[in-house]
Motif scaffolding. Structure first.
Motif, short mmCIF file in Angstrom:
data_model
loop_
_atom_site.label_atom_id
_atom_site.label_comp_id
_atom_site.label_asym_id
_atom_site.label_seq_id
_atom_site.Cartn_x
_atom_site.Cartn_y
_atom_site.Cartn_z
N PHE A 285 0.86 -13.66 0.77
CA PHE A 285 0.38 -12.69 -0.21
C PHE A 285 0.07 -11.34 0.43
CE2 PHE A 285 -0.31 -16.59 -2.63
CZ PHE A 285 0.17 -16.21 -3.87
N PHE A 286 -0.39 -11.36 1.67
CA PHE A 286 -0.59 -10.09 2.38
C PHE A 286 0.76 -9.45 2.69
CE2 PHE A 286 -4.74 -11.95 3.13
CZ PHE A 286 -5.57 -10.85 2.98
N VAL A 287 1.74 -10.27 3.05
CA VAL A 287 3.09 -9.75 3.28
C VAL A 287 3.63 -9.12 2.00
CG1 VAL A 287 5.46 -10.38 3.86
CG2 VAL A 287 3.56 -11.37 5.15
N ILE A 288 3.40 -9.77 0.86
CA ILE A 288 3.85 -9.22 -0.42
C ILE A 288 3.23 -7.85 -0.66
CG2 ILE A 288 3.66 -9.49 -2.93
CD1 ILE A 288 3.93 -12.50 -2.51
N GLY A 289 1.92 -7.72 -0.38
CA GLY A 289 1.25 -6.44 -0.58
C GLY A 289 1.85 -5.34 0.29
N SER A 290 2.15 -5.65 1.54
CA SER A 290 2.75 -4.66 2.43
C SER A 290 4.17 -4.32 2.00
CB SER A 290 2.75 -5.19 3.87
OG SER A 290 1.43 -5.40 4.33
N CYS A 291 4.91 -5.33 1.54
CA CYS A 291 6.26 -5.08 1.05
C CYS A 291 6.24 -4.19 -0.19
CB CYS A 291 6.96 -6.40 0.75
SG CYS A 291 7.37 -7.39 2.20
N LEU A 292 5.28 -4.45 -1.08
CA LEU A 292 5.15 -3.61 -2.27
C LEU A 292 4.80 -2.18 -1.90
CD1 LEU A 292 3.25 -6.03 -4.70
CD2 LEU A 292 5.56 -5.11 -5.03
N TYR A 293 3.97 -2.02 -0.88
CA TYR A 293 3.63 -0.67 -0.44
C TYR A 293 4.87 0.08 0.01
CZ TYR A 293 1.60 3.10 2.32
OH TYR A 293 1.29 4.34 2.84
N ALA A 294 5.68 -0.57 0.83
CA ALA A 294 6.91 0.07 1.29
C ALA A 294 7.86 0.34 0.12
CB ALA A 294 7.59 -0.82 2.35
N TYR A 295 7.94 -0.61 -0.80
CA TYR A 295 8.84 -0.46 -1.96
C TYR A 295 8.45 0.75 -2.80
CZ TYR A 295 11.37 -1.71 -6.22
OH TYR A 295 12.20 -1.70 -7.32
N TYR A 296 7.16 0.91 -3.05
CA TYR A 296 6.71 2.03 -3.90
C TYR A 296 6.76 3.36 -3.15
CZ TYR A 296 5.41 -0.75 -7.94
OH TYR A 296 5.45 -1.54 -9.06
N GLN A 297 6.63 3.31 -1.83
CA GLN A 297 6.78 4.56 -1.07
C GLN A 297 8.21 5.08 -1.14
OE1 GLN A 297 4.32 6.40 0.64
NE2 GLN A 297 3.04 5.05 -0.59
N THR A 298 9.16 4.17 -1.24
CA THR A 298 10.57 4.58 -1.34
C THR A 298 11.02 4.77 -2.79
OG1 THR A 298 11.26 2.25 -1.26
CG2 THR A 298 11.18 3.45 0.82
N ASN A 299 10.12 4.48 -3.74
CA ASN A 299 10.40 4.71 -5.17
C ASN A 299 9.23 5.48 -5.78
OD1 ASN A 299 12.94 2.87 -5.93
ND2 ASN A 299 11.67 1.73 -4.47
N PRO A 300 9.13 6.77 -5.45
CA PRO A 300 7.96 7.55 -5.87
C PRO A 300 7.78 7.63 -7.39
CG PRO A 300 9.70 8.97 -4.98
CD PRO A 300 10.08 7.58 -4.66
N GLU A 301 8.88 7.51 -8.16
CA GLU A 301 8.73 7.58 -9.62
C GLU A 301 7.96 6.36 -10.14
OE1 GLU A 301 12.32 5.15 -8.72
OE2 GLU A 301 11.47 7.04 -7.98
N LEU A 302 8.16 5.21 -9.50
CA LEU A 302 7.40 4.02 -9.89
C LEU A 302 5.94 4.15 -9.47
CD1 LEU A 302 9.90 1.15 -8.96
CD2 LEU A 302 9.44 2.12 -11.21
N LEU A 303 5.70 4.73 -8.31
CA LEU A 303 4.34 4.96 -7.84
C LEU A 303 3.59 5.88 -8.79
CD1 LEU A 303 2.22 4.53 -5.60
CD2 LEU A 303 3.19 6.53 -4.44
N GLN A 304 4.28 6.94 -9.23
CA GLN A 304 3.67 7.88 -10.15
C GLN A 304 3.34 7.21 -11.49
OE1 GLN A 304 6.12 11.19 -11.32
NE2 GLN A 304 4.34 12.51 -11.71
N ALA A 305 4.21 6.30 -11.92
CA ALA A 305 3.96 5.61 -13.19
C ALA A 305 2.69 4.77 -13.12
CB ALA A 305 5.16 4.72 -13.53
N VAL A 306 2.47 4.10 -11.98
CA VAL A 306 1.25 3.31 -11.82
C VAL A 306 0.02 4.21 -11.77
CG1 VAL A 306 0.05 1.64 -10.36
CG2 VAL A 306 2.53 1.54 -10.57
N GLN A 307 0.14 5.33 -11.07
CA GLN A 307 -0.98 6.26 -11.00
C GLN A 307 -1.34 6.79 -12.39
OE1 GLN A 307 0.89 8.90 -8.12
NE2 GLN A 307 -0.55 8.25 -6.51
N LEU A 308 -0.34 7.10 -13.19
CA LEU A 308 -0.59 7.58 -14.56
C LEU A 308 -1.25 6.49 -15.41
CD1 LEU A 308 2.69 9.60 -15.24
CD2 LEU A 308 0.37 10.54 -15.05
N GLN A 309 -0.81 5.26 -15.22
CA GLN A 309 -1.40 4.14 -15.98
C GLN A 309 -2.88 4.00 -15.67
OE1 GLN A 309 0.28 0.32 -15.06
NE2 GLN A 309 -1.27 -0.79 -16.22
N VAL A 310 -3.22 4.00 -14.38
CA VAL A 310 -4.62 3.87 -13.98
C VAL A 310 -5.44 5.06 -14.46
CG1 VAL A 310 -6.19 3.71 -12.00
CG2 VAL A 310 -4.03 2.43 -12.00
N ALA A 311 -4.88 6.26 -14.32
CA ALA A 311 -5.59 7.46 -14.77
C ALA A 311 -5.85 7.42 -16.27
CB ALA A 311 -4.79 8.70 -14.40
#
Length: 526
Positions: A285-311
């Protein structure tokens, strides 16, 4: 948010109906309170081990751990590394102790040792801990399913909670254990599927994940400096040891299972099977979290979507500009708990999504159902039969357990609803459990280890320990001009310091008074 495809809804529906069906099946065998609470001691050790593993692998792990790894690093994995030592102590000393007492409640012996106050105090701490745990788990499951279905978190908690109450009330501990065996398998498969989807969808694969993770220190276990004011390696290790010692040694969820096996040896084996399964799977599960971090860093539009959702959730009445401005300031730690649900919504294919949702549901249901059963058992044995009516018939005892199980399920749902809006599910659970469990573990260790400690010394030590716990918990609220009155230790140290305070003060007072009460063995022989 989106509506789940029919095939995914069918998979989830089949899973929920199957869990309730298990409860109905075992309801035919639940004829008395002993069957409801201990399954008459006929469950094989391997099934108990799987059950303990499933209880540990809650939705706090399934959602909170990847969120924590996404927002920071692998520091929290040190908690898992502390499990083997705590398991050794439990298997060597605690399991034989409980099996020899024959008491289904983990707290009955405290009354024999120190008096009614000790038993009642431990029971209250346990019940508060369980409500906090159930609430945080209900919150975790609601966070995930809200993103998938669009339903409110309150509605999700009520629907899932109703299913859990049904099979737990109908089937008792036997239904809980065997459903957890299935749930442990489902959760493990779900975790592996998520890991495969993230890695396979990552441009550059494992090499790119490792590159980003190393650059941003995502694989760190924390600082090894002797600093107890920050969540260093040593702070989490100490917290993990004491919390796991509390889990294996004093938590009714685990102690009750020791009585469902056929022998001391089988009970000890179940603990080790839990450790062998949980430590490597928690790392996944920690590996999944780190993999997701790398995935969202290379997909900034998805990262922005999550940030907008939380905001948007933090500013429900905010203007679009205000929401965008807040979204731009959110760090990975602020959005960690939302990342896994967002990935599931956007990237998990039909069919597999239903399986993963079932895995998340199983993560929540296993821990909540065991918490409900254990809480009902403690309430029945340590409160109702101790203070209200001790001469219950078999039928009355079973009816009381049914009612208590239902009530604790409803209270857990209410606690989850009250937690809506917290920043980190895992942080909330660790803080609340450390507060409630610290004093309980200190008193338990004092009673087991120090045979010279009497009632008065234990009471004074517990009161002093509670004052220390309350001070450490609320000292951040002290005004800055009184900074010298604050505790500057990291919050996970509350349990460590609280436990040691009660134990050491009790030992000191015992040495001062030189009073020697009867050993525990003599009390039970009498």
């Amino acid at each position: 948010m989106k509506t789940l495809p029919i095939i995914d809804l069918l998979i989830i529906g089949i899973y929920l109906v199957s869990m309730v069906a298990v409860g109905i099946y075992f309801s035919r065998k639940t004829k008395n309170a002993d069957q409801f609470t201990t399954a008459s001691g006929k469950i094989p050790g391997w099934a108990i081990g799987m059950s303990l593993y499933a209880t540990f692998l809650s939705s706090n792990t399934f959602l909170g751990v990847p969120g924590k790894a996404f927002g920071s690093n692998w520091n929290s994995f040190v908690f898992s590394l502390s499990m083997p030592l705590a398991a050794w102590v439990a298997a060597r000393f605690f399991v034989p102790f409980y099996r020899h007492t024959g008491e289904v409640s983990a707290y009955t012996h405290l009354e024999h040792r120190f008096g009614a106050w000790a038993r009642t105090y431990a029971v209250i701490c346990f019940l508060l801990t369980q409500l906090a745990r159930m609430g945080s788990i209900f919150l975790g499951i609601a966070l995930s399913l809200q993103a998938l279905t669009g339903y409110s978190m309150q509605t999700i908690m009520l629907v899932v909670g109703t299913c859990i109450v049904l099979y737990t009330v109908l089937g008792g501990i036997e239904a809980v254990i065997w459903t957890e065996v299935v749930q442990g398998v489902v959760k493990t498969v779900g975790a592996l599927v998520i890991l495969w989807l993230v890695v396979s969808g990552m441009s550059g694969g494992v090499d790119r994940i490792m590159e980003i993770g190393k650059a941003d220190h995502k694989f760190s276990l924390g600082s090894f400096a002797p600093d107890f004011t920050q969540p260093t390696f040593w702070v989490v290790l100490l917290y993990g040891f004491f919390m796991n010692l509390n889990n294996f040694g004093m938590d009714q969820n685990y102690v009750q299972r020791y009585h469902t096996t056929t022998s001391i040896r089988e009970a000890a084996r179940s603990i080790w099977l839990c450790v062998y399964l949980y430590v490597p799977i928690s790392l996944i599960f920690f590996v999944i979290g780190s993999c997701l971090y790398a995935y969202y860093q290379t997909n900034p539009e998805l990262l922005q979507a999550v940030q907008l959702q939380v905001a948007a959730e933090r500013l429900p009445n905010g203007t679009p500009d205000a929401i965008r401005q807040l979204a731009a300031t959110l760090s990975p730690a602020d959005i960690g708990d939302k990342v896994m649900p967002n990935f599931m919504v956007s990237k998990v294919p039909t069919g597999l999504l239903g399986l993963i949702v079932a895995a998340i549901l199983s993560a929540a249901m296993s821990t909540i159902s065991s918490g409900m059963n254990a809480s009902a058992t403690v309430f029945s044995v340590d409160i109702y039969q101790r203070y209200v009516k001790s001469d219950l018939t078999s039928k009355q005892s079973l009816r009381l357990l049914y009612i208590a199980t239902t009530c604790f399920g409803l209270l857990g749902m209410a606690m989850g609803i009250a937690m809506i809006g917290v920043k980190s599910v895992l942080d909330v659970w660790w803080l609340l459990s450390g507060i409630f469990a610290g004093g309980m573990l200190g008193l338990f260790l004092l009673g087991i280890i120090s045979q010279r400690t009497g009632n008065a010394e234990a009471l004074v030590a517990t009161l002093i320990g509670l004052l220390v716990i309350v001070w450490m918990t609320f000292s951040p609220q002290i005004p800055e001009q009184y900074d010298y009155l604050k505790s500057h230790l990291q919050q996970n140290m509350i349990m460590v310091v609280g436990t040691l305070t009660i134990f050491l003060v009790g030992i000191l007072l015992s040495n001062l008074r030189r009073k020697t009460p009867k050993p525990v063995s003599e009390v039970y022989e009498r």
